[in-house]
Design a protein around this motif. Structure first.
Motif, short mmCIF file in Angstrom:
data_model
loop_
_atom_site.label_atom_id
_atom_site.label_comp_id
_atom_site.label_asym_id
_atom_site.label_seq_id
_atom_site.Cartn_x
_atom_site.Cartn_y
_atom_site.Cartn_z
N TYR A 92 101.99 15.04 100.47
CA TYR A 92 102.16 16.65 99.87
C TYR A 92 102.80 17.80 100.83
O TYR A 92 103.66 18.45 100.10
CB TYR A 92 100.48 17.11 98.85
N ASP A 147 102.24 15.52 89.15
CA ASP A 147 103.06 15.73 89.97
C ASP A 147 104.16 14.10 89.84
O ASP A 147 103.00 13.23 89.38
CB ASP A 147 102.32 15.90 91.28
N CYS A 160 107.10 11.06 91.30
CA CYS A 160 108.29 10.90 91.81
C CYS A 160 109.30 9.87 91.30
O CYS A 160 108.66 9.63 90.44
CB CYS A 160 108.09 10.03 93.47
N CYS A 186 111.16 17.52 96.07
CA CYS A 186 111.71 17.31 97.80
C CYS A 186 112.37 16.27 97.64
O CYS A 186 112.46 15.52 96.68
CB CYS A 186 110.22 16.76 98.54
N PHE A 195 106.03 9.89 99.28
CA PHE A 195 105.31 9.89 98.76
C PHE A 195 105.60 8.90 97.28
O PHE A 195 104.76 8.11 97.10
CB PHE A 195 106.10 11.38 98.17
N ARG A 242 95.79 10.61 102.33
CA ARG A 242 97.00 11.07 101.10
C ARG A 242 97.79 12.68 101.02
O ARG A 242 98.87 12.95 100.42
CB ARG A 242 97.12 10.17 99.54
N ALA A 243 97.32 13.74 101.59
CA ALA A 243 97.30 14.71 100.79
C ALA A 243 98.48 15.05 102.12
O ALA A 243 100.15 16.12 101.53
CB ALA A 243 96.38 15.82 101.68
N ILE A 249 106.96 18.62 92.67
CA ILE A 249 105.57 18.72 92.66
C ILE A 249 104.26 19.84 92.45
O ILE A 249 106.03 21.56 92.10
CB ILE A 249 104.87 18.88 94.32
N THR A 281 101.55 10.93 89.19
CA THR A 281 99.48 11.38 90.07
C THR A 281 98.77 10.99 88.63
O THR A 281 97.53 10.16 88.85
CB THR A 281 99.65 11.87 90.99
N CYS A 292 111.06 13.70 94.64
CA CYS A 292 109.40 14.23 93.72
C CYS A 292 109.40 15.72 93.43
O CYS A 292 110.07 16.62 94.00
CB CYS A 292 108.06 13.87 94.81
N CYS A 325 106.76 16.90 101.19
CA CYS A 325 106.91 17.67 100.44
C CYS A 325 107.21 18.94 100.04
O CYS A 325 108.37 18.94 100.13
CB CYS A 325 106.66 16.40 98.73
N LEU A 326 106.50 19.54 100.04
CA LEU A 326 106.39 20.82 100.06
C LEU A 326 107.21 21.38 101.27
O LEU A 326 107.79 21.74 100.61
CB LEU A 326 104.55 21.31 100.04
#
Length: 136
Positions: free
Chosen positions: A41, A113, A115, A69, A77, A37-38, A126, A102, A124, A44-45
C-alpha cells in the motif's frame, strides 16, 4: 379489558425507549506495527502521490480519493495479491485485463482496492474514504 390495553400500551412504550446517550471517546486510536503487506500500500500510495494520480469518486453518501499507481509498485501489489485473490475468489477477467482485488466485488469496484494487468502493464487503485469534507 381496559387493563389489557394499558398493559399492552406500557409494554409498547417500554420497547421504544431511546438508547442511552454516551459521551464520545476522543482518545487517539492506538495501533500495532504495520504488517508486511502494508508496504504494498505504501509503495502504491507513494507512486500515485509522486505522479499526481489522485481522483475523486463519490455517491450520495461516500467520498473517496482514488490513488492509482503503475509500474513496479503496481506489479508488486498485483503479484502480492495472487494467493489472497485465489483464496477469497477475487480474481476476474474484464475487457482483456486480469483483476485482483483485496475484497470480493459485490456490485462494482466503488470502494474496492484492486490491481489489474493486460499482461504487460500493471495498475492498482487504492481507495481512501475521505468523508464529505473533501468535496466542500
Amino acid at each position: 379489558m381496559r387493563s389489557l390495553y394499558f398493559v399492552l400500551g406500557v409494554a409498547a412504550c417500554a420497547g421504544s425507549q431511546p438508547a442511552p446517550v454516551t459521551t464520545p471517546d476522543f482518545r487517539p486510536i492506538t495501533g500495532d506495527a504495520a504488517p508486511p503487506r502494508a508496504a504494498l500500500y505504501v509503495a502504491c500510495l507513494a507512486d500515485a502521490t509522486a505522479h499526481h494520480r489522485v481522483r475523486h469518486a463519490h455517491d450520495p453518501d461516500t467520498n473517496l480519493l482514488l490513488f492509482t499507481c503503475t509500474g513496479e509498485p503496481a506489479r508488486a501489489f498485483y503479484d502480492g495479491l495472487a494467493e489472497w485473490s485465489a483464496k477469497i475468489g477475487s480474481q476476474f477477467q474484464h475487457e482483456a485485463r486480469t483483476y485482483r482485488s483485496t475484497a470480493r466485488v459485490q456490485q462494482n469496484l466503488f470502494g474496492v482496492d484492486y490491481c489489474a494487468t493486460d499482461g504487460t502493464q500493471h495498475e492498482c487503485v487504492i481507495t481512501l474514504n475521505a468523508g464529505a469534507f473533501v468535496a466542500r
